[in-house]
Design an enzyme around this catalytic site. Structure first.
Site, PDB file in Angstrom:
ATOM      1  N   GLU A   1       0.768  -1.288  -0.082  1.00  0.00           N
ATOM      2  CA  GLU A   1      -0.024  -0.127  -0.150  1.00  0.00           C
ATOM      3  C   GLU A   1       0.970   1.072  -0.092  1.00  0.00           C
ATOM      4  O   GLU A   1       1.875   1.144   0.888  1.00  0.00           O
ATOM      5  CB  GLU A   1      -0.868  -0.086   1.104  1.00  0.00           C
ATOM      6  CG  GLU A   1      -2.167   0.947   1.145  1.00  0.00           C
ATOM      7  CD  GLU A   1      -1.650   2.217   1.728  1.00  0.00           C
ATOM      8  OE1 GLU A   1      -1.582   3.264   0.985  1.00  0.00           O
ATOM      9  OE2 GLU A   1      -1.559   2.395   2.882  1.00  0.00           O
TER      10      GLU A   1
ATOM     11  N   CYS B   1      -1.904   8.423   4.048  1.00  0.00           N
ATOM     12  CA  CYS B   1      -1.992   8.301   2.641  1.00  0.00           C
ATOM     13  C   CYS B   1      -3.634   8.395   2.139  1.00  0.00           C
ATOM     14  O   CYS B   1      -3.443   8.557   0.829  1.00  0.00           O
ATOM     15  CB  CYS B   1      -1.484   6.676   2.308  1.00  0.00           C
ATOM     16  SG  CYS B   1      -2.230   5.532   3.382  1.00  0.00           S
TER      17      CYS B   1
END
Length: 543
Positions: A293, A327
């Site tokens: 990720e 994020c």
């Protein structure tokens, strides 16, 4: 050995405590915030269950008070990485052969330790080491980490009970083996729960792990390791090392028993690691699993029918919580011209009310960014926006690192939909707004999809349903986590499995059963109860 087929305790999401004035939890965490710096932790690596210290001691300072020292850690070398690999491989046979319910029990106990006796310690370590306010720490370091431990145990059980069909005379079975080798977990600074989940999810499935956390998260990583050891994790199952990234990678990715990478971090680093693994593919016993990720350039688009106040509140939270160091944090917004005046007014009012400072003061909504490198990068983007002809600073824009790495929440308005801060990941408290013609909603959806290489999170705000339907379809590949009339942050384990595609990662959805499938290598077993005694099939018979 018991022959029972056990059912797990009921799985639930850990409640988030309020820490409101006068509550017991508020007083407990304040005491921990005072006590921990005085303890001056000397943090070791943990390899094969043993504490390992070196002569190279590195001081740990809070991002919001970088002259203060709250402890230190021992920096390791490639030799320690080799030792960690050996410890992981030595522990593998016993660990993968441990009954699944006993592996589950360790992590279920860890969840209750996080949520119980370690709650204030876990929060205080995250607040001090990563400059998170109490609410941001609570939802991350306690609630989400406990959720990962509990839900992953449930997902493991769900995988194991999935079995193939059998016909008369045959018994078909599916065995869910761990990977053949060890897993390398690389974890980021921004979420303590990610640091807990990336090594533990593969471990739960019977794998053994070498874990390298970000150096800026070692303070709370130490507490995670304490919890896992108290929960009964055997030596060598998860080995905690502090080493230079390239030095560690050189050892890890050249090893024949490297079986998988569990990564959260920057897109550039992940792509480099993937390339290195590819170049070494002939060395490995099996094809490694690569789960990552990475970055995001998360968006909010508002339809002309959107409620301006709700939109502004979503931006205030979705952009600036934890200083934008998520994020998933929104960093670009597309707002129609008919709403911009009101949205700008509400947004500036919110920002003006934000207090900024250390997390020890519970009145501070904004704290420091993680380190000087991040400070310099983020402030550099703000400087460029100040001097750009196609952009202007709407709010904030100041920064100071004399005592801590503080950057004011900043809103940039641009006339250029492809302006630098509309495309590149900043990872800080900076929002760039593009005001579009309210008659060009469909065209703006195309802009949203094409402007950035990332595809992690995004949100649509509208009071009309048809524009929502249009956005869901037009932005189908633009975000792995999509929100309707909500900020694009705050995914909950078991509710909104998290992950994105394109330059944002492999989209293996942490917080769901999908992630655990990546850490197993199934084996099909067929048992024939009455094997044939003649090779001849009926069709061979004579007329």
């Amino acid at each position: 050995m018991s022959n029972a087929i056990y059912q797990l305790p009921r799985t639930y999401n850990e409640p988030v405590l309020s820490y409101a004035p006068g509550t017991a939890e508020r007083e407990e965490v304040k005491k921990a915030l005072e006590a921990l710096p005085a303890e001056q932790w000397d943090i070791p690596m943990v390899i094969g269950g043993k504490e390992v210290r070196t002569r190279k001691s590195v001081k740990i300072s809070p991002p919001h008070a970088h002259e203060q020292v709250i402890g230190s850690y021992s920096m390791g070398s490639s030799r320690h990485v080799k030792d960690a690999i050996k410890a992981a491989l030595d522990a593998k046979a016993d660990w993968e052969n441990m009954p699944w319910q006993d592996r589950a029990s360790i992590f279920l106990k860890a969840a209750d330790l996080v949520a119980g006796p370690y709650r204030s310690r876990m929060n205080a370590a995250t607040m001090l080491g990563q400059s998170k306010n109490i609410y941001q720490s609570e939802i991350d370091a306690v609630a989400e980490m406990a959720d990962f431990f509990r839900f992953n145990a449930r997902f493991m059980h769900e995988i194991y009970v999935q079995q193939p069909e059998s016909v008369p005379g045959v018994w078909n079975r599916m065995e869910y083996r761990p990977l053949e080798g060890f897993v390398f977990a690389i974890t980021p600074f921004n979420f303590t729960s990610i640091a807990g989940n990336l090594p533990s999810a593969p471990a739960l499935m019977g794998n053994t792990v070498v874990w390298k956390p970000a150096t800026t998260q070692i303070y709370s990583a130490h507490v995670i390791m304490e919890i896992l050891q108290e929960a009964g994790l055997p030596p060598g199952v998860i080995n905690l090392v502090f080493a230079d990234g390239p030095a560690a990678g050189k050892v890890i990715f050249a090893h024949k028993d490297f079986a998988g990478l569990h990564f959260t971090g920057s897109t550039g680093v992940f792509q480099t690691l993937w390339k290195t693994i590819g170049e070494n593919i002939g060395r490995y016993r099996s094809y490694p699993r690569i789960v990552g990720e990475t970055g995001g350039k998360d968006f909010v688009i508002a339809h002309p029918s959107a409620d301006a106040k709700l939109l502004a509140t979503a931006l205030s939270r979705g952009v600036f919580e934890f200083q934008g160091q998520k994020c998933s944090a929104a960093s670009r917004a597309y707002i129609p011209r008919n709403l911009w005046k009101d949205v700008s007014k509400y947004l500036r009012e919110d920002l003006a009310s934000f207090k900024m400072g250390g997390p020890e003061d519970f009145g501070n909504f904004i704290n420091a960014v993680i380190d000087e490198k991040a400070f310099d990068k983020i402030s550099g983007y703000i400087k460029k926006a100040r001097s750009a002809k196609s952009a202007s600073i709407v709010a904030g824009g100041e920064f100071e690192k004399k005592e801590g790495y503080f950057i004011e929440p900043t809103v940039i308005k641009t006339r250029d939909a492809n302006f630098k801060t509309m495309q590149e990941e900043i990872f800080g408290p900076v929002l760039t707004v593009y005001v579009y013609d309210e008659n060009k909603y469909s065209e703006t959806l195309e802009l949203v999809d094409k402007t950035s290489p990332y595809a992690l999170t995004g949100a649509i705000f509208s009071t009309d349903r048809q524009p929502v339907i249009e956005a869901v379809e037009a932005l189908r590949n633009s975000a792995g986590n999509f929100y309707i009339n909500d900020k694009p942050t705050g995914a909950v384990v078991g509710q909104q499995p998290f992950g994105g595609a394109r330059a944002s990662g492999t989209n293996d959805k942490a917080g769901s059963i999908l992630n655990l499938y990546r850490w197993i290598s199934p084996r099909t077993i067929k048992e024939n109860f009455v094997p044939p005694v003649d090779y001849r099939y009926p069709f061979l018979g004579e007329e």
